[in-house]
Design an enzyme around this catalytic site. Structure first.
Site, short mmCIF file in Angstrom:
data_model
loop_
_atom_site.label_atom_id
_atom_site.label_comp_id
_atom_site.label_asym_id
_atom_site.label_seq_id
_atom_site.Cartn_x
_atom_site.Cartn_y
_atom_site.Cartn_z
N ASP A 330 -26.34 -42.46 -6.14
CA ASP A 330 -26.05 -43.17 -4.90
C ASP A 330 -26.50 -44.61 -5.06
OD1 ASP A 330 -24.89 -41.21 -3.37
OD2 ASP A 330 -26.84 -40.31 -2.88
N ASP A 367 -33.76 -62.36 14.61
CA ASP A 367 -33.09 -61.22 13.98
C ASP A 367 -34.13 -60.44 13.18
OD1 ASP A 367 -31.59 -59.45 12.60
OD2 ASP A 367 -30.30 -60.93 11.62
N THR A 402 -27.80 -57.95 17.98
CA THR A 402 -27.47 -56.56 18.34
C THR A 402 -26.25 -56.13 17.55
OG1 THR A 402 -25.90 -57.10 20.06
CG2 THR A 402 -28.21 -56.97 20.74
N ARG A 406 -23.31 -58.71 16.92
CA ARG A 406 -23.41 -58.99 15.48
C ARG A 406 -23.72 -60.47 15.24
NH1 ARG A 406 -17.91 -57.31 13.56
NH2 ARG A 406 -18.63 -57.27 11.42
N MET A 407 -24.57 -61.01 16.11
CA MET A 407 -24.89 -62.43 16.03
C MET A 407 -26.30 -62.63 16.58
SD MET A 407 -22.00 -65.14 17.14
CE MET A 407 -22.38 -65.05 18.85
N SER A 408 -27.00 -63.59 16.04
CA SER A 408 -28.28 -63.94 16.65
C SER A 408 -28.35 -65.46 16.69
CB SER A 408 -29.44 -63.39 15.81
OG SER A 408 -29.48 -64.03 14.55
N LYS A 419 -25.86 -67.52 14.14
CA LYS A 419 -25.63 -66.98 12.80
C LYS A 419 -25.15 -65.55 12.97
CE LYS A 419 -27.78 -63.94 11.40
NZ LYS A 419 -28.88 -63.03 11.53
N ASP A 550 -23.72 -33.22 1.78
CA ASP A 550 -23.85 -33.26 0.33
C ASP A 550 -23.90 -31.86 -0.27
OD1 ASP A 550 -23.90 -35.96 -0.14
OD2 ASP A 550 -26.06 -36.13 0.22
#
Lengths: 711, 554
Positions: A330, A367, A402, A406-408, A419, A550
């Site tokens: 993996d 973040d 969050t 998807r930004m801070s 960003k 698995d």
């Protein structure tokens, strides 16, 4: 979960045999390319002596045909010695034949003794528990031994979990040190891949309801005890095959010795070929060295795994590990560190790198994800930007990262910095009425193609909203992995990286890590298909896994190593369990498998090569009287016929004891091509096996000839 | 030219000749056994014997073919000898006694050709040509068929089918042995060997008195005698007889015939398993043992000191002056390292060591290069054993040519290596322990023991050569050697075919850098070592009491 990989320079060499099985042993990987030897303490020989004598039971001895023949030989010479008590030679041979038998048993007893010590510590964990069984809403107290599969039990802080099962309700922290030796508690919760609990472990906080999945007596701890004690040990396929060959060699030499008697009578050497001498010759010729050490080698191989906190459910699996030609690894946690990290800041035209770094750092302070932290770290390391804290900036509005946005970012002094994921930031800039620089897209594409993840940094101030540049996030390949894979390649093992990433990203990481192949956007079905494809081509496949999904693949793989943190379905499906849950250990398991087979082959070769010298000692001793010319074969110049034969028998017995440490530790193993390995081992154990007995027998003869009446 | 130089030059000429035919013959045989096509005459044969040559056989069926065909052959040959007295064209010879007829039938069907009879005084044209010569062809073809079946076991996967015995038998005879024999017979006739159906001639001698000389189809029988590694001479003197082997050139040609197919079969093997190099490794092993044995033999025979030896240039007793020590040593080693057993000199008269070399050659299992077919399968079995022991030392469970050597495979290989030592040692021991058999010895001491050890070594390994000196035409030796020959031939075949079947069922393991490289010189060395230690050591005590005691005394 991330696992702390401790590095041990030299495996287990500091541990002692009687120490608790997992006391201070870390599952960390060792200095690459070297399987640390096991351990051996000469005192164990003395301690195991009573066990060795107990093993003289013919019903036990018959399992090893070679040693059974020696046992019969010992009995025969004893009877003859008793009938003729004045014959010192007969007595001497008898004593040494018995010692040969006992030394063989001693090798096995020592190997088993190490497992017994470990089993004792495990038993302590298996104290009698009282289970709180749920019947409907009511609780009743029953002994742990009365639990049946499907029963629901309640465990609260301080309780010992009464049996193996899955958490069906609640979440708790559990101390699993009894099994893993790891003192840090682990979280167990209902649903998902962290639901399995093991009997004998202790709940530290909270309350869970556990559904029992195994019968008492068949729990994980019970199986562990059986395994390390060797109670459930069965001969492996290769061991059986080797035993067949050894048995047939024994028959050949038995014929050679039995038929010698009429030949000798004809030659006029009846007196020199007494029953005692012929028995001595037979024992010297049959492959006693490997016959004596064979089972100890097998037990010690399993034991070396246990010392690395890996439990093999069968010896067959350990052997298969040596044959593995494809490793499925993996990506996350095995090849790369758990998380992606920022590696560079790439500004768009008209922005400086420093400017970008400053904005990136500022916008990432809110973040807390590992990615976010890595941006702050990079800004500090590469641009010397001191890490600021949220409290330092008054009047700042922090925008937390969050999964939805998807930004801070941060709004401070009328300047907004953001960003985040490309899409989110582009949308934000447009929303703020700004424009996205033309080269921003080129930059992100370039990073994506290189297998990285681009994050955009944007700002809105008096000049309007605009993109400043791109942060390059990439997977960080663990140190030393490339060298490890190169070694594996030299050993003829192909590594395949399994990842959920898209093919582009996967390819880039695969290239950086140096794996041979990769499987991107892998589903459990893909994994299964890959294993079946490899196996259809005759390859043996090894993999690790922990999730319930698995399980089918673990069962299909030839070597399936389940992580101890995994679900009970996964543990049931695999044929090994890694108590440290460290997927990198798969490589070590393969090396231990190989070491086991090499040790077996080396000692067999040594044992057979030994015969040449023994002939040169015994044949002239028997026949030089009948045919004086045969004295020319006495190239060792042994003192007398009696001392020659006795020296050969003594050498034959002592070599067993001398090789016990090698059998237990295993032959030194370094990953290399089959060719160089064969050349090296053939040199040491083949040629060495030819030469060593000439020297050994001569030395013993010299010592014996000092005894008055022999020389 | 000194005799030593002559010997060395003959050896070199032989190596060149064998080298030249290695590729074309090996490739041709691979084609023969892989071809789909049946020739017209072959179809007639299949029709006549009622065999279906197109079905694939699994190992039990293949084995049934081998055993049934051989049983019928033994029976036919036995009856033919028993009724010789009433057959025309028998030169007036009477029928053969039951024990000798059994011995001879077993001997020729088992590709051994041990002869307890005097050819020129016992067997007429019909038995020689219609019985013995036929077996010279087909018993050799059976050996090749079994070897090819084993090779197919390595080459094929996931099937278990080993080819068709009838087709392999007929093709080996018709396409390989017959054509070479026709050419070879012409060469021998050109050299001066006889080929006729003449009767018995009374020939007056210089010193007075008369001798009886037989005619016969000698050249044609001589060529298949060598080519099929049979060894049964038309005359009792075998290849020492001038009608069979007239001059040094025919001698060298006969040695070439003995060795040509067994060596070339390694090429066939390489072709069929898809790796020429694997064939070279086996060839290398065979050639190493053969060259070393030949060198040692020449050394011990030339080096023998003493006034008489010095005058003769070495140990010339029992050797033909027209062949000399070189030509005799080459022949003796070639005949005992294969299952031939033809002789052009008397092995009993060799030096102690020389006699030991001939015996050890047979005891190694006749695998360097060995009998036609039997040499290849014997060597492959040893390779399996070597791979099993040493293969572990590279850290994998052993595999050879992509096939795992597991419990089943090692069981068959282990049984195979048990058989001949058991037969040789047990029969020799019983013969030594009983009174009657030892009366057949004509020498005492170590040499007398060698006579009996040699007889059973030769029989059980299907060699057929005799040490000379032993009176083997007794009920005891006819029966026990007959049994040893049959068991020594067909029991190993059972295990070879079982092994082949088990290999053919496997899924091949792909080769990786971690695989033991069996095509390398290192493996060749390992294989030589395994053979010398495992089979050599089995016989060390017995050899010590015979040839070694004798050789070291000199």
């Amino acid at each position: 979960m991330t696992h702390d990989v401790k590095k041990h320079e030299d495996g287990m060499s500091t541990a002692t045999a009687t120490k608790a099985p997992h006391g201070d042993l870390s599952g960390g990987h060792h200095a690459p390319g070297r399987v640390g030897g096991g351990l051996f303490d000469p005192k164990q020989l003395i301690k195991s002596f009573p066990d060795a004598v107990k093993k003289l039971d013919p019903r036990v001895m018959i399992k090893s045909p070679v040693m059974f023949v020696v046992l019969i030989g010992s009995v025969v010479t004893t009877v003859l010695a008793v009938k003729n008590p004045g014959d010192w030679f007969g007595w001497a041979i008898t004593v040494w034949l018995w010692l040969t038998t006992i030394f063989a048993n001693l090798a096995e007893a020592v190997a088993e003794g190490r497992g017994k010590a470990q089993a004792d510590t495990l038993r302590k964990a298996k104290t009698d528990t009282v289970a709180r069984r749920l019947i409907g809403r009511n609780e009743e107290r029953v002994p742990g031994t009365e639990l049946r599969i499907g029963d629901l039990v309640v465990c609260e802080a301080g309780d010992i979990i009464p049996g193996d099962g899955d958490v069906v309700e609640g979440v708790a922290s559990v101390d699993e040190s009894a099994i893993t030796g790891e003192s840090a508690p682990v979280i167990r919760e209902s649903g998902g891949d962290r639901c399995a609990v093991t009997g004998g472990t202790k709940v530290l906080s909270d309350r869970v309801v556990v559904k029992i999945t195994t019968k008492p007596g068949e729990t994980f701890i019970d199986r562990m005890i059986n395994l390390v004690e060797g109670a459930s040990r069965q001969k492996t396929p290769n061991e059986i095959a080797l035993n067949i060959l050894l048995a047939s060699l024994t028959i050949v030499f038995l014929l050679a010795v039995v038929t010698l008697k009429p030949f000798a009578i004809y030659a006029g050497a009846d007196k020199q070929t007494s029953m005692i001498v012929l028995t001595a010759l037979l024992v010297c010729l049959i492959p006693t060295t490997i016959g004596a050490l064979l089972s100890a080698i097998g037990i010690a191989g399993m034991d070396r795994l246990v010392q690395r906190n890996v439990l093999a459910m069968s010896g067959r699996a350990v052997e298969a590990a040596g044959d593995v030609s494809t490793l499925l690894l993996d990506k996350t946690g095995t090849i790369t560190l758990g998380n992606r990290q920022a590696s560079e800041f790439v500004p768009v035209k008209g922005t400086t790198e420093a400017e970008l770094a400053d904005a990136a750092q500022l916008s990432s302070l809110a973040d807390e994800t590992p990615e976010g932290r890595s941006i702050v770290v990079l800004a500090k390391e590469k641009y010397g930007l001191r890490e600021r804290h949220q409290g330092e900036l008054a009047h700042a509005t922090w925008i937390e990262f969050t999964a939805q946005t998807r930004m801070s970012g941060v709004d401070v002094d009328g300047r907004q910095t953001r960003k985040g994921a490309t899409g989110s930031v582009v949308a934000w800039v447009r929303e703020q009425g700004g424009t996205v620089a033309d080269d921003a897209e080129t930059l992100t594409d370039r990073i994506s193609q290189a297998g990285g993840t681009p994050l955009l940094v944007a700002v809105k101030d008096d000049k309007g909203a605009r993109v400043l540049g791109v942060i390059h996030l990439k997977d960080v390949v663990k140190e030393g992995m490339r060298e490890r894979f190169d070694e594996l390649r030299r050993m003829g093992i192909r590594t395949v990286m399994i990842t959920g990433d898209n093919p582009l990203t996967a390819k880039a990481i695969a290239e950086e890590a140096g794996v041979d192949d990769f499987l991107a956007e892998a589903t459990p079905e893909d994994k299964m298909a890959l294993i079946k494809r490899e196996q259809a081509g005759g390859k043996l496949v090894a993999m690790t896994g922990d999730g319930t999904n698995d399980a089918p693949a673990l069962a299909q793989a030839d070597v399936g190593v389940a992580m101890n943190t995994g679900t009970s379905a996964a543990k049931e499906a695999g044929n090994m369990v890694d108590l440290d849950s460290n997927p990198t250990k798969l490589i070590e398991i393969v090396e231990i498998g190989k070491q086991l087979l090499i040790t077996r082959g080396a000692l067999t070769t040594f044992s057979i090569a030994n015969d040449v010298a023994k002939y040169f000692a015994i044949i002239p001793a028997m026949f030089a009287v009948a045919y004086p010319s045969l004295d020319k074969l006495n190239i060792m110049g042994l003192a007398s016929p009696e001392s020659a034969i006795l020296s050969a028998v003594i050498f034959n017995a002592l070599i067993i004891i001398a090789l016990v440490p090698l059998a237990l530790k295993g032959v030194r193993y370094r990953p290399s091509s089959a060719d160089s390995m064969l050349r090296r081992n053939l040199g040491i154990y083949g040629l060495g096996g030819l030469v060593a007995p000439f020297i050994g027998i001569k030395i013993i003869d010299l010592l014996l000839s000092l005894i008055p009446g022999i020389g | 030219m000194s005799p030593v130089l002559a010997g060395v030059l003959q050896l070199l000429a032989l190596i060149v000749a064998l080298g030249l035919s290695y590729r074309p013959l090996g490739d041709y045989m691979a084609k023969v056994y892989s071809s789909e096509k049946h020739y017209k005459p072959e179809k007639w044969i299949y029709k006549a014997i009622g065999a279906n040559a197109n079905t694939e056989m699994r190992w039990p069926a293949y084995l049934r073919g081998v055993l049934a065909f051989s049983a019928v052959s033994v029976l036919f040959l036995y009856l033919l000898q028993r009724v010789q007295g009433s057959l025309p064209g028998s030169l007036g010879f009477v029928s053969i006694d039951p024990d000798q007829a059994f011995n001879t039938a077993a001997s020729f069907v088992a590709n051994t050709n041990w002869q307890s009879y005097y050819g020129e005084q016992a067997m007429g044209h019909v038995v020689q040509t219609g019985g013995l010569a036929v077996q010279n062809f087909v018993s050799a073809a059976v050996g090749m068929a079994v070897a090819v079946a084993l090779v197919r076991g390595f080459a094929r996967s996931r099937t278990g089918e080993l080819g068709n015995f009838w087709s392999d038998l007929v093709r080996g005879t018709v396409r390989i042995l017959l054509p070479i024999s026709v050419i070879g017979a012409l060469v021998l006739v050109a050299c001066g060997a006889i080929q006729n159906f003449a009767g018995i001639h009374e020939v007056g001698q210089f010193m007075g008195g008369a001798q009886q000389w037989n005619g016969g189809a000698v050249a044609s029988q001589e060529v298949i005698k060598e080519l099929g590694t049979n060894g049964g001479g038309y005359f009792n003197a075998n290849s020492a007889h001038p009608f069979e082997n007239p001059n040094p050139l025919s001698n060298l040609f006969e040695i070439y015939l003995i060795l040509v197919i067994p060596f070339a079969l390694t090429r066939t093997f390489g072709r069929m398993v898809g790796s020429i190099k694997q064939g070279y490794a086996i060839l290398g092993t065979m050639a190493t043992i053969w060259v070393v044995f030949t060198g040692l033999m020449m050394w011990t025979e030339f080096a023998h000191n003493g006034p008489a030896f010095d005058l003769a240039g070495g140990a010339m007793e029992g050797k033909e002056t027209r062949f000399g020590i070189g030509g005799s040593s080459l022949f003796a080693v070639a005949t005992t390292l294969t299952s031939t057993g033809a002789v052009n000199s008397f092995h009993s008269s060799y030096t102690g060591f020389g006699g030991g070399i001939t015996m050890l050659g047979m005891q190694l299992g006749e695998i360097a290069p060995g009998g036609v077919g039997s040499g290849l399968y014997g060597m492959l079995i040893m390779a399996v054993i070597a791979v099993f022991i040493a293969g572990l030392m590279v850290g994998r469970t052993p595999e050879y040519l992509g096939k795992k050597i597991g419990t089943r495979e090692i069981k068959f290989a282990a049984c195979y290596i048990l058989i001949t030592p058991a037969l040789v040692l047990c029969f020799t021991a019983v013969a030594m322990a009983l009174d009657t058999p030892s009366n057949s010895m004509t020498n005492s001491g170590a040499h007398g023991f060698s006579e009996i050890l040699y007889a059973y070594t030769s029989g059980a390994n299907n060699n057929g050569s005799a040490f000379a000196g032993l009176n083997a035409d007794t009920q005891w030796f006819n029966s026990t050697i007959g049994i040893a020959m049959l068991l020594g031939r067909f029991l190993p075949m059972v295990f070879v075919l079982a092994l082949a079947g088990s290999l053919a069922e496997q899924t091949p393991v792909p080769e990786t850098a971690g695989t033991l490289r069996t095509e390398k010189p290192l493996f060749t060395g390992l294989l030589v070592g395994t053979i010398m230690i495992i089979t050599g050591l089995t016989y060390f005590p017995a050899l010590a009491l015979g040839p070694l005691a004798e050789g070291l005394a000199a």
